[in-house]
Design an enzyme around this catalytic site. Sequence first.
Site, short mmCIF file in Angstrom:
data_model
loop_
_atom_site.label_atom_id
_atom_site.label_comp_id
_atom_site.label_asym_id
_atom_site.label_seq_id
_atom_site.Cartn_x
_atom_site.Cartn_y
_atom_site.Cartn_z
N GLU A 1 9.86 -14.66 -10.70
CA GLU A 1 8.92 -13.36 -10.48
C GLU A 1 8.57 -12.68 -11.59
OE1 GLU A 1 12.27 -10.38 -8.52
OE2 GLU A 1 10.31 -10.40 -7.72
N LYS B 1 14.82 -14.46 -10.22
CA LYS B 1 14.25 -13.39 -11.27
C LYS B 1 13.23 -14.04 -12.22
CE LYS B 1 15.13 -10.38 -10.01
NZ LYS B 1 15.78 -10.00 -8.63
N ARG C 1 5.24 0.14 -6.00
CA ARG C 1 5.34 -0.36 -4.81
C ARG C 1 4.26 -2.01 -5.03
NH1 ARG C 1 6.65 2.57 -0.27
NH2 ARG C 1 5.24 1.61 1.11
N GLU D 1 19.66 -16.27 -7.41
CA GLU D 1 19.18 -15.05 -7.86
C GLU D 1 18.56 -14.92 -9.24
OE1 GLU D 1 18.21 -12.58 -6.50
OE2 GLU D 1 18.18 -10.86 -8.22
N ASN E 1 -1.86 2.05 5.66
CA ASN E 1 -0.92 1.09 5.24
C ASN E 1 -0.44 0.28 6.44
OD1 ASN E 1 1.05 -0.44 4.27
ND2 ASN E 1 2.62 1.42 4.18
N GLY E 2 -0.47 -1.05 6.25
CA GLY E 2 -0.28 -2.02 7.44
C GLY E 2 -1.36 -3.00 7.82
N LYS F 1 6.56 -4.01 -4.53
CA LYS F 1 8.00 -3.60 -4.39
C LYS F 1 8.46 -3.79 -3.05
CE LYS F 1 12.08 -2.40 -6.01
NZ LYS F 1 12.82 -3.07 -6.62
N CYS G 1 1.07 -1.26 -0.14
CA CYS G 1 0.16 0.03 0.02
C CYS G 1 0.86 1.19 0.00
CB CYS G 1 -0.67 0.12 1.22
SG CYS G 1 -1.71 -1.42 1.33
N TRP H 1 -2.90 -2.66 -1.86
CA TRP H 1 -2.28 -4.03 -1.99
C TRP H 1 -2.90 -5.11 -0.76
CZ3 TRP H 1 0.74 -8.13 0.07
CH2 TRP H 1 1.24 -9.29 -0.70
N HIS I 1 22.78 -35.08 -5.41
CA HIS I 1 21.93 -35.36 -4.34
C HIS I 1 20.46 -35.36 -4.56
CE1 HIS I 1 25.95 -35.87 -2.62
NE2 HIS I 1 26.22 -34.75 -2.98
O1 M6R Z 1 13.62 -3.93 -0.17
P1 M6R Z 1 14.36 -5.27 0.23
O2 M6R Z 1 15.59 -5.50 -0.42
O3 M6R Z 1 14.61 -5.19 1.70
O4 M6R Z 1 13.28 -6.01 -0.55
C1 M6R Z 1 13.73 -7.67 -0.25
C2 M6R Z 1 12.82 -8.61 -1.44
O5 M6R Z 1 11.46 -8.38 -1.08
C3 M6R Z 1 13.27 -8.19 -2.72
O6 M6R Z 1 14.62 -8.44 -2.91
C4 M6R Z 1 12.40 -9.22 -3.64
O7 M6R Z 1 12.76 -10.47 -3.50
C5 M6R Z 1 12.67 -8.67 -4.90
N1 M6R Z 1 11.38 -8.52 -5.67
C6 M6R Z 1 13.16 -9.86 -5.91
O8 M6R Z 1 13.52 -9.35 -7.20
#
Ligand code: M6R
Length: 587
Positions: free
Chosen positions: A470, A467, A27, A463, A99-100, A582, A2, A73, A486
């Site tokens: 997501e 990527k 966000r 990583e 928000n929260g 985000k 949010c 959100w 394994h």
């Molecule tokens: O803002 P942050 O680095 O704390 O966020 C952590 C994760 O939410 C963030 O890295 C998330 O995994 C990304 N969307 C990955 O691309």
Amino acid sequence: MCGIVGYIGEQRASPILLEGLRRLEYRGYDSAGIATLDGNFIIKKGVGRIGKLNDSLKFTDMEGNIGIGHTRWATHGSVTEENSHPHWSCKAEVVLVHNGIVENYTKLREFLISRNHKFSSQTDSEIIAHLLEEAISSHADIKSAILSVVGSLGGSYAFLAMIKEQPDLLIAVRKDAPLVLGIANNSHFVSSDVLSFIDKTNQAIFLDNKEIAFISRNKVQIFDFTGKSIQKKTTTLAWEISDVSKKEYLHFTLKEIHEQPISVRQALAQNEKEVKEIGEILRKTKNVFITGCGTSYHASLLLKYLLAKNLRVRADVFLSSEIDQQKDLIDSDSVVLAVSQSGETADVLNAVAIAKQRGARILSIVNVMGSSLARESYKTLYTHCGPEVGVAATKSFSAQLSVMFLIVVAAAKGSPKDLLALQYHIRDVLATEETVRTISEKYIGANDFYFVGRGDNYPIALEGALKLKELSYVHAEGMAAGELKHGTLALIEQGTPVLLLNPPDETYLPTLNSALELKARGAKIIGISTKRDPCYDDFVPLPAISSTYLFPIVEVVPLQMLAYFTALGRKLDPDYPRNLAKSVTVV
Ligand code: M6R
């Protein structure tokens, strides 16, 4: 998650709020709305993207010089117009955005129902509007009413409220969710992120937890939750962070991938003394912990490897959401280094709060200046990579790694000279874009993807898989190459794509052996290396780098591009992947 915006001043509020919300789109949200006060409240809200909503609802027709806006959100209650914000109280005396999460909302709702309040949504947020209306009717003034409201709310929240009888007042409250005020001549802004008003003013006041701001056109008064007045310092923000346009790029994600030569250079431009100090703290502390979530966790894992290999420093890495499994090991002989792009990730902040209670010293690597994590830290190194709008972390990851390398090189008394060449290596690898696009097209139908690497390349494999998941919604796994035999080898079938990170470092030959094992079982090998081995079905060349320890930062770039192009090939919007936000501000 949010996003909140507010404005009070001499101009029409609605266009300012709309632009502010647009700047918070990154966000992640599913619905949005705006309320203004012009004698009476006007509220327009709905499900979907802000641009589309504006086409049908005409936000900018709304009159009034005071207003609040919100991107939602969903947490409590499904994605519907009723559940979207702003919410109002029964008698339409209070309008509010939040928000929260209000943890004790069931109890509060029962209380309010017993007082004849009627609700029009399933959200926890609406409760606050009703509570405030109730409190105003039973308290002598607004200040004591708001103090009683925050006294009864449990959980984490930031909210903005307008009161019909007070047309020159915006109330902003912060507890465990970010809120910042923008200060200008005869006007004030409020937001979850400075990005929403940085084009209007660079003067900001960051609210801390348990603070309430009474904001009118000409003045701001801040109190804590006991009602004590607080003097806050005004921060001058760097104007450069206002750059949130896509420029010539189709998507923010692509732009941010391409910005990496510059953002890495910016990340490396640290104050030498501060970098050395952090290195020394890590070297001398008995118990070192590193924590983060998602991409920032992958960077943390690489730092663990770097510290062990180069400084003989033992560090424990944990996912911030797993703090409960670690906390008994954390004490006053501990340092917790928290890594976060936003500095607002609730899991990270929670882990840091627990670590602090146990006496640990907090260090951090953060991108967003003035964020909660930076404010909670004893020392922070900023990554300075500029605003990252795409939900997928790209340039923030390479910037985090750059800062980490800098710390380790400085502590090992090495020369950071090699690091400065990183920008050129990244430029070289960006030039493989068309090759990566072709590979993404070749494997567009694959349902499973594996990313494999050894040693320092393993966190990069994790990583790369994150990527792809997501951005393109393809199942992907990152694996340490030595682990394949394994268990995971059982999943390899004819045609299964495996992306092999194989730079010419000490992991080169054993990783090649893993490739042969995979190939013997039918895998298609996409080799990422400086030279093409006959066992690769596809190949992305890496630039020749004599300082081989830098490969992890360089080799992540084709992985980011692969995820981006796969998303495009699958007709998905890479900037706003489904179900994700985000900045994840709930635990
Ligand atoms: O803002 P942050 O680095 O704390 O966020 C952590 C994760 O939410 C963030 O890295 C998330 O995994 C990304 N969307 C990955 O691309």
